[in-house]
Design a protein around this motif. Sequence first.
Motif, short mmCIF file in Angstrom:
data_model
loop_
_atom_site.label_atom_id
_atom_site.label_comp_id
_atom_site.label_asym_id
_atom_site.label_seq_id
_atom_site.Cartn_x
_atom_site.Cartn_y
_atom_site.Cartn_z
N PRO A 127 0.80 -1.23 0.00
CA PRO A 127 0.00 0.00 0.00
C PRO A 127 0.84 1.28 0.00
O PRO A 127 0.48 2.25 -0.66
CB PRO A 127 -0.83 -0.11 1.29
N ALA A 128 1.96 1.29 0.72
CA ALA A 128 2.79 2.49 0.77
C ALA A 128 3.32 2.86 -0.62
O ALA A 128 3.52 4.04 -0.92
CB ALA A 128 3.94 2.30 1.74
N LEU A 129 3.54 1.88 -1.48
CA LEU A 129 4.04 2.13 -2.83
C LEU A 129 2.92 2.18 -3.86
O LEU A 129 3.15 2.55 -5.01
CB LEU A 129 5.05 1.04 -3.22
N LYS A 130 1.71 1.74 -3.45
CA LYS A 130 0.53 1.71 -4.32
C LYS A 130 0.75 0.86 -5.57
O LYS A 130 0.31 1.20 -6.66
CB LYS A 130 0.11 3.13 -4.70
N ARG A 131 1.43 -0.29 -5.37
CA ARG A 131 1.69 -1.19 -6.48
C ARG A 131 2.18 -2.54 -5.97
O ARG A 131 2.55 -2.67 -4.81
CB ARG A 131 2.74 -0.62 -7.43
N ILE A 132 2.17 -3.51 -6.85
CA ILE A 132 2.83 -4.78 -6.55
C ILE A 132 4.32 -4.48 -6.51
O ILE A 132 4.87 -3.89 -7.45
CB ILE A 132 2.49 -5.85 -7.60
N ALA A 133 4.95 -4.85 -5.42
CA ALA A 133 6.36 -4.51 -5.25
C ALA A 133 7.22 -5.71 -4.85
O ALA A 133 8.37 -5.55 -4.49
CB ALA A 133 6.50 -3.39 -4.21
N HIS A 134 6.66 -6.90 -4.92
CA HIS A 134 7.44 -8.11 -4.69
C HIS A 134 6.77 -9.26 -5.43
O HIS A 134 5.55 -9.34 -5.49
CB HIS A 134 7.54 -8.43 -3.19
N ALA A 135 7.60 -10.13 -6.01
CA ALA A 135 7.08 -11.26 -6.77
C ALA A 135 7.96 -12.48 -6.54
O ALA A 135 9.11 -12.37 -6.13
CB ALA A 135 7.03 -10.92 -8.25
N GLY A 136 7.38 -13.62 -6.81
CA GLY A 136 8.11 -14.88 -6.70
C GLY A 136 7.32 -15.96 -7.40
O GLY A 136 6.39 -15.68 -8.16
N LEU A 137 7.67 -17.21 -7.11
CA LEU A 137 7.05 -18.36 -7.77
C LEU A 137 6.25 -19.20 -6.79
O LEU A 137 6.64 -19.37 -5.64
CB LEU A 137 8.13 -19.23 -8.40
N VAL A 138 5.15 -19.73 -7.28
CA VAL A 138 4.33 -20.65 -6.49
C VAL A 138 4.99 -22.03 -6.54
O VAL A 138 5.25 -22.55 -7.63
CB VAL A 138 2.89 -20.74 -7.06
N GLU A 139 5.27 -22.59 -5.37
CA GLU A 139 5.73 -23.97 -5.31
C GLU A 139 4.52 -24.91 -5.22
O GLU A 139 4.42 -25.87 -5.95
CB GLU A 139 6.65 -24.20 -4.11
N GLN A 140 3.60 -24.57 -4.30
CA GLN A 140 2.40 -25.37 -4.12
C GLN A 140 1.37 -24.60 -3.31
O GLN A 140 1.70 -23.61 -2.67
CB GLN A 140 2.73 -26.69 -3.42
#
Length: 187
Positions: A127-140
Amino acid sequence: MATARFIMGMLCILAFCGNRLPDRHLLSTAINVNQEETVLRKRIVAIAMGELGVRELTGKNDGVRVEAYLKVIQLGKGHAWCGAFVSWVYSKAGLAQPRLGWTPSLFPFRRLTKLPLPGDVFGIYFPALKRIAHAGLVEQLSSDWVITLEGNTNLKGSREGDGVFRKRRHKRTVARFANWIKQENKS
């Protein structure tokens, strides 16, 4: 395992065909595509798991492995690298896309999915950046939890961490899931 693959193939066929029954050729094609996708998803997860334990050299987005991740998106040391990690894993799995470091770019509308599978990309909104700011991969997926493999995080789940970690995140904390595998198989 064969039963699970058959069920997944049938679900794929039903989703594709709706209420009508497919002909034999379509049935075998849909199951084969599903098997290929399953193998690809397993490869993506295995590659990411092989990176668990990688750490920055000095805590400043640097080090041999971190710089290799950044090189895939044509950036040098010092840049945030969670998106670069995702891009690097996909490149090692033989996929042409994504090659993006700006995390909001990992979630174009045509790639969004509500039913994530292993190997899909997840994004956390800040919310502080008003954007998606971290990503990664779904393992399960595990009930209401997503087990993830992610770079540039830490034990607390920061978006500016120092390594590659496996995390357990509640589904409510994930803003978006993206499927970058589906269209790769079509081309």
